[in-house]
Design a protein around this motif. Sequence first.
Motif, short mmCIF file in Angstrom:
data_model
loop_
_atom_site.label_atom_id
_atom_site.label_comp_id
_atom_site.label_asym_id
_atom_site.label_seq_id
_atom_site.Cartn_x
_atom_site.Cartn_y
_atom_site.Cartn_z
N GLY A 114 0.79 -1.23 0.00
CA GLY A 114 0.00 0.00 0.00
C GLY A 114 0.81 1.27 0.00
O GLY A 114 0.61 2.16 0.84
N HIS A 115 1.72 1.36 -0.96
CA HIS A 115 2.55 2.56 -1.08
C HIS A 115 1.79 3.67 -1.80
O HIS A 115 0.81 3.41 -2.51
CB HIS A 115 3.84 2.24 -1.83
CG HIS A 115 4.77 1.34 -1.07
ND1 HIS A 115 6.09 1.14 -1.43
CD2 HIS A 115 4.57 0.58 0.05
CE1 HIS A 115 6.66 0.30 -0.58
NE2 HIS A 115 5.77 -0.06 0.32
N ALA A 116 2.28 4.88 -1.64
CA ALA A 116 1.59 6.05 -2.20
C ALA A 116 1.42 5.95 -3.71
O ALA A 116 0.36 6.28 -4.25
CB ALA A 116 2.37 7.32 -1.85
N GLU A 117 2.47 5.49 -4.39
CA GLU A 117 2.40 5.39 -5.85
C GLU A 117 1.34 4.37 -6.28
O GLU A 117 0.57 4.61 -7.22
CB GLU A 117 3.75 4.98 -6.44
CG GLU A 117 4.88 5.98 -6.18
CD GLU A 117 5.70 5.62 -4.94
OE1 GLU A 117 5.11 5.23 -3.92
OE2 GLU A 117 6.93 5.75 -5.01
N VAL A 118 1.31 3.23 -5.61
CA VAL A 118 0.32 2.19 -5.93
C VAL A 118 -1.09 2.74 -5.72
O VAL A 118 -1.99 2.52 -6.54
CB VAL A 118 0.57 0.94 -5.07
CG1 VAL A 118 -0.61 -0.03 -5.16
CG2 VAL A 118 1.86 0.25 -5.51
N PRO A 177 10.71 6.18 -6.98
CA PRO A 177 9.94 5.03 -6.48
C PRO A 177 10.84 3.91 -5.97
O PRO A 177 11.94 3.68 -6.50
CB PRO A 177 9.15 4.59 -7.72
CG PRO A 177 9.02 5.82 -8.55
CD PRO A 177 10.30 6.58 -8.34
N CYS A 178 10.35 3.20 -4.97
CA CYS A 178 11.05 2.03 -4.44
C CYS A 178 10.98 0.90 -5.48
O CYS A 178 10.37 1.04 -6.53
CB CYS A 178 10.41 1.57 -3.13
SG CYS A 178 8.86 0.66 -3.35
N VAL A 179 11.58 -0.23 -5.16
CA VAL A 179 11.65 -1.30 -6.15
C VAL A 179 10.26 -1.80 -6.53
O VAL A 179 10.00 -2.12 -7.70
CB VAL A 179 12.56 -2.45 -5.64
CG1 VAL A 179 11.96 -3.14 -4.43
CG2 VAL A 179 12.86 -3.43 -6.74
N GLN A 180 9.35 -1.83 -5.61
CA GLN A 180 7.98 -2.24 -5.94
C GLN A 180 7.30 -1.21 -6.85
O GLN A 180 6.72 -1.56 -7.89
CB GLN A 180 7.13 -2.38 -4.68
CG GLN A 180 5.64 -2.54 -5.00
CD GLN A 180 4.74 -2.38 -3.80
OE1 GLN A 180 4.42 -3.37 -3.16
NE2 GLN A 180 4.33 -1.16 -3.49
N CYS A 181 7.39 0.04 -6.45
CA CYS A 181 6.67 1.09 -7.18
C CYS A 181 7.33 1.42 -8.52
O CYS A 181 6.69 1.97 -9.41
CB CYS A 181 6.53 2.32 -6.31
SG CYS A 181 5.54 1.98 -4.83
N TYR A 182 8.60 1.08 -8.63
CA TYR A 182 9.28 1.18 -9.92
C TYR A 182 8.53 0.33 -10.94
O TYR A 182 8.18 0.80 -12.03
CB TYR A 182 10.72 0.69 -9.74
CG TYR A 182 11.59 0.77 -10.96
CD1 TYR A 182 11.76 1.96 -11.65
CD2 TYR A 182 12.27 -0.36 -11.41
CE1 TYR A 182 12.58 2.02 -12.76
CE2 TYR A 182 13.10 -0.30 -12.52
CZ TYR A 182 13.25 0.89 -13.19
OH TYR A 182 14.07 0.94 -14.29
N SER A 200 11.33 -1.98 5.93
CA SER A 200 10.74 -1.62 4.65
C SER A 200 9.74 -0.51 4.92
O SER A 200 9.39 -0.26 6.05
CB SER A 200 10.04 -2.81 4.00
OG SER A 200 8.98 -3.23 4.81
N ARG A 201 9.28 0.12 3.86
CA ARG A 201 8.42 1.29 4.04
C ARG A 201 7.14 0.95 4.79
O ARG A 201 6.32 0.20 4.26
CB ARG A 201 7.99 1.82 2.68
CG ARG A 201 9.03 2.56 1.92
CD ARG A 201 8.35 3.26 0.77
NE ARG A 201 9.34 3.90 -0.08
CZ ARG A 201 9.04 4.88 -0.92
NH1 ARG A 201 7.80 5.30 -1.00
NH2 ARG A 201 9.95 5.41 -1.65
N PRO A 202 6.94 1.46 5.99
CA PRO A 202 5.62 1.28 6.58
C PRO A 202 4.64 2.31 6.02
O PRO A 202 5.07 3.25 5.39
CB PRO A 202 5.84 1.51 8.06
CG PRO A 202 6.98 2.43 8.15
CD PRO A 202 7.86 2.13 6.95
ZN LIG Z 1 6.99 2.02 -3.08
#
Ligand SMILES: [Zn+2]
Length: 202
Positions: free
Chosen positions: A82-86, A115-120, A200-202
């Motif tokens: 649930g990151h901001a970009e997602v 973006p982090c690796v996920q949001c990339y 990791s990003r909370p």
């Molecule tokens: Zn991210």
Amino acid sequence: MADGLATSVTLSLPEWLIAEISALPDALATPEEQMALVHRLADRNWREGGGGPFAAIVVDSATGALVSVGVNVVLDTGISAGHAEVMALALAQRRLGTWDLGDGRDLTLVVNWRPCVQCYGATLWSGVRRLVVAGEGPELEELTRFDEGPVVDDWAAQFEARGIAVTSDVLRDEALAVYRAYGDSTSTVYNARGTGPVESRP
Ligand SMILES: [Zn+2]
């Protein structure tokens, strides 16, 4: 045994942001105006306790019309993705009714760091045509202790190669101020709770 399996998931914006939606401007004409909103939402987000100091918006590249807003909701939802970009990308796709934000549109994702690796990956597959970030580099991890993952060194070139234009260093110092405030606060909070550094990003 399998009766306990979950069958759906909901990722919702926090109540404070939902309450603010109608007061947000219809359009933000410049990257600086867009990033200023992102920074304001990111700073409030961690103070509200629902997630880390991250926010993102999707805007129309030509007009600056606001298409969606997102913040990190990992703590609120218990969903690590649930990151901001997602959130911003998914809410734009929901609003427009398509998984491809590039289908006949030119949209920009504005976010308060690379973006982090996920949001990339999430950004690559979203269909946005432009990415605007406040900055890149080790400062985010140094100030907040979040792990951004193994993002490739030529991340911006990889975006460009796939037709996504990258603009960096928009209100960079203001981004660092948010991360610094967050890092200072969590140092106290996490040490007090004895939970150690964030991994990791909370
Ligand atoms: Zn991210």
